[in-house]
Scaffold this motif. Structure first.
Motif, PDB file in Angstrom:
ATOM      1  N   UNK A  62       0.839  -1.199   0.000  1.00 32.52           N
ATOM      2  CA  UNK A  62       0.000   0.000   0.000  1.00 32.52           C
ATOM      3  C   UNK A  62       0.872   1.246   0.000  1.00 32.52           C
ATOM      4  N   UNK A  63       0.392   2.269  -0.701  1.00 33.70           N
ATOM      5  CA  UNK A  63       0.974   3.607  -0.583  1.00 33.70           C
ATOM      6  C   UNK A  63      -0.145   4.584  -0.220  1.00 33.70           C
ATOM      7  N   UNK A  64      -1.272   4.037   0.259  1.00 36.03           N
ATOM      8  CA  UNK A  64      -2.402   4.874   0.624  1.00 36.03           C
ATOM      9  C   UNK A  64      -3.498   4.816  -0.411  1.00 36.03           C
ATOM     10  N   UNK A  65      -3.661   5.931  -1.161  1.00 36.58           N
ATOM     11  CA  UNK A  65      -4.755   5.971  -2.135  1.00 36.58           C
ATOM     12  C   UNK A  65      -4.401   6.713  -3.417  1.00 36.58           C
ATOM     13  N   UNK A  66      -3.139   7.082  -3.603  1.00 38.86           N
ATOM     14  CA  UNK A  66      -2.724   7.809  -4.809  1.00 38.86           C
ATOM     15  C   UNK A  66      -2.875   6.912  -6.040  1.00 38.86           C
ATOM     16  N   UNK A  67      -3.770   7.291  -6.931  1.00 37.89           N
ATOM     17  CA  UNK A  67      -4.129   6.432  -8.053  1.00 37.89           C
ATOM     18  C   UNK A  67      -2.970   6.234  -9.024  1.00 37.89           C
ATOM     19  N   UNK A  68      -2.244   7.299  -9.332  1.00 41.37           N
ATOM     20  CA  UNK A  68      -1.147   7.198 -10.299  1.00 41.37           C
ATOM     21  C   UNK A  68      -0.059   6.245  -9.810  1.00 41.37           C
ATOM     22  N   UNK A  69       0.310   6.362  -8.545  1.00 39.17           N
ATOM     23  CA  UNK A  69       1.340   5.481  -7.993  1.00 39.17           C
ATOM     24  C   UNK A  69       0.828   4.054  -7.891  1.00 39.17           C
ATOM     25  N   UNK A  70      -0.439   3.896  -7.517  1.00 42.50           N
ATOM     26  CA  UNK A  70      -1.034   2.566  -7.441  1.00 42.50           C
ATOM     27  C   UNK A  70      -1.031   1.889  -8.810  1.00 42.50           C
ATOM     28  N   UNK A  71      -1.323   2.651  -9.860  1.00 47.58           N
ATOM     29  CA  UNK A  71      -1.303   2.101 -11.214  1.00 47.58           C
ATOM     30  C   UNK A  71       0.115   1.699 -11.623  1.00 47.58           C
ATOM     31  N   UNK A  72       1.100   2.485 -11.200  1.00 46.42           N
ATOM     32  CA  UNK A  72       2.495   2.136 -11.497  1.00 46.42           C
ATOM     33  C   UNK A  72       2.882   0.836 -10.812  1.00 46.42           C
ATOM     34  N   UNK A  73       2.412   0.657  -9.578  1.00 44.08           N
ATOM     35  CA  UNK A  73       2.677  -0.594  -8.852  1.00 44.08           C
ATOM     36  C   UNK A  73       2.064  -1.770  -9.601  1.00 44.08           C
ATOM     37  N   UNK A  74       0.854  -1.592 -10.088  1.00 45.20           N
ATOM     38  CA  UNK A  74       0.197  -2.657 -10.868  1.00 45.20           C
ATOM     39  C   UNK A  74       0.969  -2.953 -12.143  1.00 45.20           C
ATOM     40  N   UNK A  75       1.466  -1.918 -12.796  1.00 43.79           N
ATOM     41  CA  UNK A  75       2.256  -2.102 -14.015  1.00 43.79           C
ATOM     42  C   UNK A  75       3.514  -2.918 -13.738  1.00 43.79           C
TER      43      UNK A  75
END
Length: 220
Positions: free
Chosen positions: A153-166
């Motif tokens: 988790x990095x909280x709720x930042x969508x852009x960073x979350x998408x990078x993690x998924x990538x």
């Protein structure tokens, strides 16, 4: 009960180009309150760049990650090259942009980032030996780049979350102080200043990280 020994890996000094100072010092306090001890480490290498923390502008100078991190550690710090898994029970990576600039190039290259070889070796070796790892703030992106199919988790930042998924990881939305535990890697993550947090909320996050790391170390 055996005293738990923590290694804290710092990426410099200061949120915009090094380790986040509140997260770093509150990690130290959480460890001390839990009855543990710690030793700080940092790579002996040049920072990606230097930021004026008053203006946010880049400065025309060079600084060393280890020397800057020594400010937080009050001089009691060792080069990451001297880190030995045999001397510690667990590892913590505070956040700060230094993680995304000095430990890897995520701040500049996103999901295609390269990871510092010394840092990558420490993480992979710790996982192989079964040492629990804590990652705060932006540090989970480093773990996502190193460890396949990791839960963070990095909280709720969508852009960073998408990078993690990538990068192949799975991101979980969390609020202040909450943690995500990836049991296969013994990795504990919490958002800290990736959310709009108060220093008290940061302390809650570091307390919970330390508590879960101790639990994982005692329950292999």
């Amino acid at each position: 009960m055996k005293t738990k020994k923590f290694a804290i890996i710092l990426s410099g000094s200061g949120v915009f180009d090094g380790a986040e100072i509140h997260e770093s010092t509150l990690t130290m306090l959480s460890i001390a309150k839990a009855g543990g001890t710690y030793q700080c480490f940092a790579p002996d290498k040049e920072q990606a760049h230097v930021i004026n923390h008053l203006t946010g502008e880049e400065m025309p100078e060079k600084r060393n990650v280890l020397i800057e991190a020594a400010r937080i550690a009050r001089g009691n710090i060792k080069p990451l090259s001297e880190f030995s898994l045999d001397d510690f029970d667990m590892i913590v990576f505070p956040g700060g942009f230094g993680v995304a600039k000095n430990f890897c190039s995520f701040a500049f290259e996103g999901p295609d980032c390269e990871v510092d070889q010394e840092v990558e070796t420490v993480v992979k070796s710790a996982v192989e030996k079964g040492l629990p790892i804590g990652a705060l703030c932006i540090s989970p992106v480093l773990m996502a780049r190193i460890l396949p199919a990791v839960d963070v988790t990095i909280g709720e930042d969508q852009e960073t979350a998408e990078a993690i998924s990538t990068m192949g990881g799975s991101h979980y939305i969390t609020d202040h102080g909450e943690v995500i535990i990836d049991e296969k890697y013994k990795l504990v993550t919490t958002p800290c200043y990736m959310l709009d947090a108060t220093i008290q909320q940061i302390a809650e996050g570091t307390d919970n990280i330390v508590k879960e790391l101790i639990y994982l170390s005692e329950n292999p």
